[in-house]
Write a protein that holds these residues in place. Structure first.
Motif, PDB file in Angstrom:
ATOM      1  N   SER B  86       0.820  -1.208   0.000  1.00 44.22           N
ATOM      2  CA  SER B  86       0.000   0.000   0.000  1.00 44.22           C
ATOM      3  C   SER B  86       0.862   1.270   0.000  1.00 44.22           C
ATOM      4  O   SER B  86       0.344   2.378   0.081  1.00 44.22           O
ATOM      5  CB  SER B  86      -0.928  -0.030   1.215  1.00 44.22           C
ATOM      6  OG  SER B  86      -1.297   1.237   1.642  1.00 44.22           O
ATOM      7  N   ARG B 144      -0.291   6.231   4.551  1.00 38.75           N
ATOM      8  CA  ARG B 144      -0.141   5.036   3.697  1.00 38.75           C
ATOM      9  C   ARG B 144      -0.478   3.763   4.481  1.00 38.75           C
ATOM     10  O   ARG B 144      -1.122   2.855   3.973  1.00 38.75           O
ATOM     11  CB  ARG B 144       1.289   4.941   3.133  1.00 38.75           C
ATOM     12  CG  ARG B 144       1.749   6.071   2.215  1.00 38.75           C
ATOM     13  CD  ARG B 144       0.683   6.576   1.260  1.00 38.75           C
ATOM     14  NE  ARG B 144       0.072   5.520   0.480  1.00 38.75           N
ATOM     15  CZ  ARG B 144      -1.124   5.597  -0.106  1.00 38.75           C
ATOM     16  NH1 ARG B 144      -1.854   6.700   0.016  1.00 38.75           N
ATOM     17  NH2 ARG B 144      -1.600   4.576  -0.790  1.00 38.75           N
ATOM     18  N   THR B 148      -3.949   0.816   3.882  1.00 44.34           N
ATOM     19  CA  THR B 148      -3.783  -0.594   3.517  1.00 44.34           C
ATOM     20  C   THR B 148      -5.158  -1.258   3.394  1.00 44.34           C
ATOM     21  O   THR B 148      -5.935  -1.242   4.368  1.00 44.34           O
ATOM     22  CB  THR B 148      -2.960  -1.330   4.598  1.00 44.34           C
ATOM     23  OG1 THR B 148      -1.753  -0.595   4.826  1.00 44.34           O
ATOM     24  CG2 THR B 148      -2.628  -2.748   4.160  1.00 44.34           C
ATOM     25  N   PRO B 149      -5.484  -1.809   2.210  1.00 39.39           N
ATOM     26  CA  PRO B 149      -6.834  -2.381   2.043  1.00 39.39           C
ATOM     27  C   PRO B 149      -7.078  -3.542   3.018  1.00 39.39           C
ATOM     28  O   PRO B 149      -6.220  -4.411   3.208  1.00 39.39           O
ATOM     29  CB  PRO B 149      -6.819  -2.893   0.598  1.00 39.39           C
ATOM     30  CG  PRO B 149      -5.723  -2.128  -0.078  1.00 39.39           C
ATOM     31  CD  PRO B 149      -4.686  -1.887   0.977  1.00 39.39           C
TER      32      PRO B 149
END
Lengths: 120, 334
Positions: B86, B144, B148-149
């Motif tokens: 990510s 960031r 993160t998915p």
């Protein structure tokens, strides 16, 4: 004055030995723990010197704040219960002053060089 | 099996797995720091080439879970890989150890150049340029991490403001030693507990000491073992907690920066713009309270005999610094 060493002097003597004689001969983890041990003895020496007056002042403030006398631990418990129940809070007259004075006395013993002491 | 020779033996197979049949593991040494995990540095040599790596390993190779919140090394490696994908700065994971490696619960990551010791980062001349940009960079890195998915992450515990209040208050009560400032702080925080705008991956221990910094600033976020899902504001605040300012109280972000810069860096890198200084403040106050309870928990290891070291005894006397900070924050002086 000659006589016998006080508890504070004994602890300071041990701390001085640890710091100046023992620690320089150690390495790695042992050297780190020797520094911590020196610091621990310094706390004990300050507590021997400052602890009784701090406890007396805390006891007197608590008696006034709670409006009843008791031993220190019992009064601390009573204050804790009132704060948890919301019967006293930061706006209660004398509360913030009491808590700040108490913790400042403690930090003076446990960590007099702590950064936030400059804000007191 | 914490022997240097056993570790060296296990790393021979790891070196071959990472760099091919000719690879050799050399220059093995134990690094200081990392009370809950063993950290070892070593090189992998192939022909005339050499690259540095870090082995992160459960103490003695046994994954006991040093704290209830620790997620375990295998999960940690998966979180790091997802966070890097990510765009987060973190040390790339080169190898997750299996039983065949004989190293127990462990993984290997790239050894990145940089400094982690807080006092050096805050005071030494080589980091002067870094200090000027670090708050903004930390904000960007956290943006960031928080992006993160969820579907790329392993299952992680959920732990938001209320869960943590409950957990740490329970631990504090279990000590049965009254500290009125803690009671005042728990009540204050409970009455104002925030509802997060969204829940995300949370690093959980993002602070000076756990970030690697080079001359140009942030290199990587380390020590992911407390990762969880929760309120992203937690990460933006833990680095602001007074005990993590290492004496530089007038610079709220880690003793080097301003909250406005941290939040500006966060927003510029896509972080949630709804997170504001008031929310950071709540979590910073909670951070001091949590650290105070953690100091007493660490002292518990001494009291029960689990760790009889003088360091574990002494840390019990650091709870008072958090009480002082709590009083200063609750009365607007810090």
């Amino acid at each position: 004055m000659l006589g016998e060493p006080t508890a504070k002097q004994l602890v300071e003597a041990a701390a001085s030995f640890l710091e100046k004689v023992a620690a320089p001969q150690l390495e790695g983890h042992a050297a780190f723990h020797a520094r911590v041990a020196t610091n621990v003895l310094a706390i004990v020496a300050r507590e021997l010197e400052l602890g009784p007056a701090a406890a007396k002042a805390e006891t007197e403030r608590l008696a006034k704040l709670l409006g009843s006398e008791g031993d220190l631990d019992a009064m601390r418990r009573a204050l804790s219960a009132k704060l948890t129940a919301g019967e006293m809070d930061i706006s209660t007259p004398g509360l913030a002053e009491h808590l700040l004075a108490t913790v400042v006395d403690r930090v003076r013993i446990e960590q007099p060089g702590y950064g936030s002491m400059k804000r007191v | 099996m914490s022997d240097l020779s056993d570790i060296a033996h296990g790393l021979e197979a790891v070196a071959r797995a990472i760099a091919g049949p000719e690879a050799r593991a050399t220059a093995l040494r134990r690094l200081s720091g990392g009370a809950s995990q063993e950290t070892w540095s070593f090189d992998i040599e192939t022909g005339d080439k050499s690259r540095g790596y870090i082995l992160r390993r459960a103490p003695g190779g046994v994954a006991l879970g040093t704290s209830a919140q620790s997620i375990g090394l295998e999960t940690e490696a998966k979180v790091i890989r997802a966070a890097i994908a990510s765009g987060s700065p973190a040390p790339p994971v080169a190898h997750v150890c299996t039983d065949a490696d004989g190293l127990g619960a462990a993984y290997v990551m790239d050894r990145l150049p940089g400094e982690t010791i807080a006092r050096k980062i805050l005071r030494d001349a080589p980091f002067e340029k870094a200090r000027a940009v670090l708050a903004r960079q930390c904000g960007a890195a956290l943006a960031r991490i928080h992006a993160t998915p969820a579907d790329t992450l392993p299952p992680l515990p959920f732990s938001g403001a209320r869960e943590q209040l409950d957990r740490y208050e329970e631990v504090y009560r279990s000590f049965d030693t009254p500290r009125p400032i803690f009671d005042l702080a728990f009540k204050h925080l409970r009455d104002r507990a925030p509802t997060p705008p969204a829940t995300t991956l949370v690093h959980g221990d993002f602070r000076l000491g756990n970030i690697m910094v080079g001359p140009d600033g942030l290199v990587a976020a380390l020590d992911w073992e407390l990762a969880h899902v929760g309120d992203p504001t937690e990460d933006l605040s833990w680095i602001c907690m007074p005990s993590w300012r290492f004496g530089q109280m007038d610079k709220p972000v880690g003793g080097f920066g301003a909250v406005e810069d941290l939040l500006a860096g966060y927003r510029e890198a896509g972080g949630d713009p709804r997170i504001n200084a008031d929310m950071v403040r709540w979590w910073t106050i909670f951070g001091s309270l949590k650290w105070g309870v953690m100091c007493l928990t660490m002292f518990r290891a001494f009291e029960t005999g689990a760790d009889p070291s003088v360091e574990r005894a002494a840390i019990g006397r650091r709870a008072s610094e958090t009480e002082l900070d709590l009083m200063l924050m609750l009365t607007g002086r810090l």
